[in-house]
Design a protein around this motif. Structure first.
Motif: not given
Ligand SMILES: NC(=O)c1ccc[n+]([C@@H]2O[C@H](COP(=O)([O-])OP(=O)(O)OC[C@H]3O[C@@H](n4cnc5c(N)ncnc54)[C@H](OP(=O)(O)O)[C@@H]3O)[C@@H](O)[C@H]2O)c1
Length: 324
Positions: A26-34, A54-65
């Motif tokens: 799920s989006d929330e779990v995925l963001e934490r996992s990423v 893709e949107a959840a993954l993108g959010r987590a990646l963009r936070r890291w960048i």
């Protein structure tokens, strides 16, 4: 010989041999996992339009960048054209939708998810008939779709293009047009695909193993539906014994086996400890006899889990890749 940590692609780009799978989270779990995966050292992330994350993954990646845009170059991001987009005139539209959701300027690798196709229905990635069968598009022209995917490289927004779930004959046909940068297929101890691996190696196409731990959630769902038994790879006595001998986990043994076969793998986990385990693989080595024992676990076609039987009627598509 040391087990390499990267595949080097055309132009010198490096694809880490361990990537992070994102299917069925799920989006929330995925963001934490990423976030946990980035902290553990993963830089290769695998998603798909069809995973609807893709949107959840993108959010987590963009936070890291964050503000440090130089960080982007250390990531290797993969997404895929869904089966409903397998028509040459639809490729750009589906690619743009993925880019918008990911919120990135480019992806490192864009894959054709499957050689078979669904009818394109805007807003419905898995269109079905009233009887539950998929609305299959039988008119797929695989090579035209591939040519259209190859054109995405011209803008530089798809740095590399490749394919997933094709068989050896289809791979040869695609290579005659343009060599895919990668072939992503199911590979694990029970489904080792030695002939396809050898063919891809001969053609110079790197393989990325999906479901490298046996995709337990999918196996359980299929077992419930069909009554077929799917052995738990992590509980196989040989795998457990080898794990004990190295003071490692069964998952680490399975992943190390894949790496020592010269392949890449994209395990998925949502558990921080298991996420770390799955990338801690370069400080032990399986012996030749352990590699032979693991090779002997192969069940050929019988070992395949992701046979797409959950897409009812898809095996009638002319490009359906798997033998019965
Ligand atoms: N191209 C395609 O058609 C295709 C098809 C299938 C998959 N894929 C890609 O490949 C990725 C991986 O495949 P998958 O998700 O099917 O399955 P997988 O990675 O083989 O297995 C995932 C399962 O293993 C568990 N797990 C992970 N690490 C573990 C460990 N160290 N010890 C014990 N259990 C562990 C996970 O549970 P926890 O989360 O609880 O740890 C999850 O239930 C996907 O996420 C997707 O990105 C691509």
């Amino acid at each position: 010989m040391a087990t390499p940590e990267y595949y080097t692609l055309e132009g010198g780009d490096r694809m880490p041999r361990i990537g992070f799978g994102t299917w069925q989270a799920s989006d929330e779990v995925l963001e934490r996992s990423v976030e946990a995966a980035l902290a553990a050292g993963y830089r290769h992330f695998d998603t798909a339009r069809a995973y609807e994350n893709e949107a959840a993954l993108g959010r987590a990646l963009r936070r890291w960048i964050g503000e440090d845009t130089t960080r982007r170059q250390h990531l290797f991001i993969v997404t895929k054209l869904p089966p409903g987009g397998n028509r040459p005139e639809l490729v750009a539209e589906y690619f743009e939708a993925s880019m918008k959701d990911l919120g990135l300027e480019y992806v490192d690798l864009y894959l054709m998810h499957t050689p078979f196709a669904f009818v394109h229905v805007p807003g419905d990635l898995h269109p079905k008939n009233p009887d539950g069968t998929m609305r299959v598009d039988h008119s797929t022209d695989l090579l035209s779709v591939w040519k259209s995917i190859c054109k995405l490289k011209e803008s530089g927004r798809a740095r590399h293009v490749g394919v997933s779930n094709v068989n050896a004959e289809q791979l040869r046909r695609l290579c005659a047009v343009q060599k895919p940068a990668c072939l992503q297929v199911e590979v694990h101890a029970l489904c080792q695909q030695p002939a396809l691996v050898a063919e891809a190696r001969e053609l110079g196409v790197p393989i990325v193993a999906y479901s490298p731990l046996g995709s337990k959630a999918l196996a359980d769902a299929l077992a419930e539906k069909t009554g077929r038994e799917y052995p738990d790879l992590l509980k196989l006595p040989i795998v457990q014994r080898i794990a004990q001998a190295h003071d490692r986990t069964p998952a680490q043994v399975l992943l190390r086996h894949t790496l020592q076969r010269g392949l890449a793998a994209i395990p998925k986990s949502t558990n921080p400890d298991r996420i770390k385990q799955n990338i801690t693989l370069w400080d032990f080595e399986l012996s030749a006899s352990e590699m032979s024992e693991l090779a002997a676990l192969d069940r050929g076609e019988q070992g395949r889990i992701c046979d797409f039987s959950f897409f009812l009627g898809i095996d009638k598509h002319p490009e359906f890749p798997f033998k019965k």
